[in-house]
Design a protein around this motif. Sequence first.
Motif, PDB file in Angstrom:
ATOM      1  N   GLN A  37       0.843  -1.203   0.000  1.00  0.00           N
ATOM      2  CA  GLN A  37       0.000   0.000   0.000  1.00  0.00           C
ATOM      3  C   GLN A  37       0.875   1.250   0.000  1.00  0.00           C
ATOM      4  O   GLN A  37       0.630   2.205  -0.726  1.00  0.00           O
TER       5      GLN A  37
ATOM      6  N   GLU B 205       1.012   4.069  -2.896  1.00  0.00           N
ATOM      7  CA  GLU B 205       0.766   5.488  -2.632  1.00  0.00           C
ATOM      8  C   GLU B 205       1.925   6.366  -3.078  1.00  0.00           C
ATOM      9  O   GLU B 205       1.835   7.589  -3.119  1.00  0.00           O
TER      10      GLU B 205
ATOM     11  N   THR C 142       3.944   7.367   4.841  1.00  0.00           N
ATOM     12  CA  THR C 142       2.608   7.552   5.418  1.00  0.00           C
ATOM     13  C   THR C 142       2.499   8.825   6.263  1.00  0.00           C
ATOM     14  O   THR C 142       1.446   9.108   6.804  1.00  0.00           O
TER      15      THR C 142
END
Lengths: 164, 552, 104
Positions: free
Chosen positions: C83, C87, C91
């Motif tokens: 993920q 992206e 994060t």
Amino acid sequence: MPTLRDITGILEDAWTRLDEGADAPAGPAIYPFPGDVAGNDPALTGIHIANDVDPESVVPMFDRVSLISVAFPAFTDGRGFSIGRRLREAGYTGRLRATGPVLADQFRYLLECGFDEVEVPDALAARQPQEQWERAADAVTLNYQRGYAGRRNILEARREARGV
Amino acid sequence: MYSYDEFDERFVRERVAQFRDQVARRLDGSLTEEEFRPLRLMNGLYLQLHAYMLRIAIPYGSMNGRQMRMLGTIAEKWDRGYGHFTTRQNIQFNWPKLKDIPDILDALADVGMHAIQTSGNCIRNTTSDPFSGVATDEIEDPRATCELIRQWSSLHPEFTFLGRKFKIAVTGASSDRAAIRVHDIGIEIVKNEAGETGYRILVGGGLGRTPMIGKELRAFLPREELLPYLEACLRVYNMHGRRDNKYKARIKILVHELGIDTYREHVEAEYARIDRSNTAADMAEFARIAEQFAPPAYPELPEQSAIFERALKAHPDFAHWVEQNGFAHRVPGFMAVTVSLKPVGGAPGDATSEQLRVLAEAAEQYSMDELRITHEQNVVLPNVKKDELFALWTLLKSQGLDAPNKGLVTDIIACPGLDYCALATARSIPVAQEISKRFSDPARMADIGPLAIKISGCINACGHHHVGHIGILGLDKAGVESYQITLGGDPANDASLGERTGPGFSYDQVPGVIETLVETYLGLREPRETFLQTYRRVGMAPFKEALYADAA
Amino acid sequence: MARAFRPVVLTANDLVEGDVVWWTGAVWSRDVSDAEVFDTPEAAEAAEAALNTPEHAACTVGIVRVEVEMRDGAPFPTLRREQIRAERRPTFDYLPTSKVSEAA
């Protein structure tokens, strides 16, 4: 056919590799270590050692062989560099060969550790032509480590500059 | 500071050209990825989650303003405007393109820097005490020894394809600020009974999957024997270290499996065979290097500075910063200061290109053009006149570089973790940020006192969690991040490895877990007792009880 | 018992740029939502085998499978690591303030 080369270029390989226990041919032959080479003509006798063989155990054979081949099972397995260095320090003056998939980029290090020649498998030789080996040998012309043959030694150069 | 002579300069330039050629040969197919990978790694180039990552060596953590400014330029020109200082005195850039790497390396060579052997199974950047040359407890500045080792280890013909990476650290002081006990080889500069300066050699320390404290190999090695002796140590490792299992390939496993006495016998046998006179650097060469680390021309100053004293009184924030981040200098009227790269809620060790430039300016104007990088991911300005400390602080403050938290709960070490790193199993930086925010109150931070939290995002332990007073190890449990906690680790003279508290915690639980541990310590401590001292006195039980009582 | 097969996509990093790339069935895309989804182990194996060529080795590094689920009709990885790759950024807010607008 693997490709054999030294600093002067690609060489004809006059040596035949023998399997364990095979009969000796007429010409120069490389026996697997320890090899029953007593009574052979040293000029026609070579041995091949794996890279976990203690170099000390090869010392008694120095005057019975004129070629020692050291295995490099992978280019990332650098034990052979130390073996080459140790054989030279122990007084071996015959021909020293590195055998395996080593890269052109390692050629200079091999020469410095006392190797004369390199035997690489075909597929790798095809990707890395002679011109790359020549370039790699001269890519870095200086070294910092004393006692390794070949490049210009920086510590010695500084010593000269000091006028000693 | 060491500056390159013509030979160092040519050597580095030739290495850059060689790497440029290697990149070209990867692109034209002469080198497969499998072949190129070790070659790029030994020049500091990784391929990480999002992009390539270039790790640049800052040998023994020492640099000048010009070099720091170049890092700022690189960050801006070829990256995304920031860099990340690591736990081994290197800096990493997270977003460079492969095609730009040779140009970046040329730019580094312009200021006497390189990325040689910052990764790969070879001898890595030699690390040292960030306060070398200025600490009051120093026998000798270790940087000359480090530089000798840097040169000797660069493109070593025999030791560039080792079984695994090899890290050397050197300290010249009685307090170990270089974590030499958790390095493959740790070197301590010592004096023998005859008053001669030489080296005590430790071997087999390390963190990672199997953490170990280094053992003494030689109590005293004469200075002139250093390089041949290291060559013997490395040769025994190269020939006998395990190659069958990457996780058992470090020298610590060899030393552990053979036992230190047997390893020593091998080394001494090898050493006896080495032609020392043909291997060692002559002492004139050592002197040539050492001369470049001679102390700068410090002006004679009184120990007290009226300007400094007035500023301390007038500006409590400044006084607080000096109190927390200052370090006693051996020369009267001077101080060394730590510039914390751990602002509350920030990414530990990150600095923007603007901050890198301000650090360069700070060094040039206020620190006799010297900077140090610490393994705690901070920066040290080693030579600041007390008279000028306030002006320096004002400059640093303008770029948010004034966090007064050296050694405190928010001075967290964290590896890049799963946000960047291809090896990571869990995130590190956001965990550090959340903990940092929980403890943002300066008064509370001060009350808690010295506390080293260290976070690694995988078992390789780049975040040194084993030697954190509180260590946090992020793992992957069936696709979910899970964090193990260890207590009581420390990297200094009485080095110890942390003990696990018990089952791990989820990502969201970690900040609360740290709060609980800190509250437990505050409840148990005796006057002036630090977290580590309390832990060493009371042991694991009360902390475990506090963490797991509800679950039981 | 072997775990049930979940749909997968194929991903790698671009050799020159380093960027995360996803196989669309025709080209390598920077956007995971463009990726071709393989619903059976046979289809995934066939696609992997077809990409095992010198041409793809000359422009990508490390072609691997990644499990996905469908989000708003487009594939998105199930694992945190993938993920984060999808992206194309960490994060947390990682950019210096001055750079945020440029990267957006």
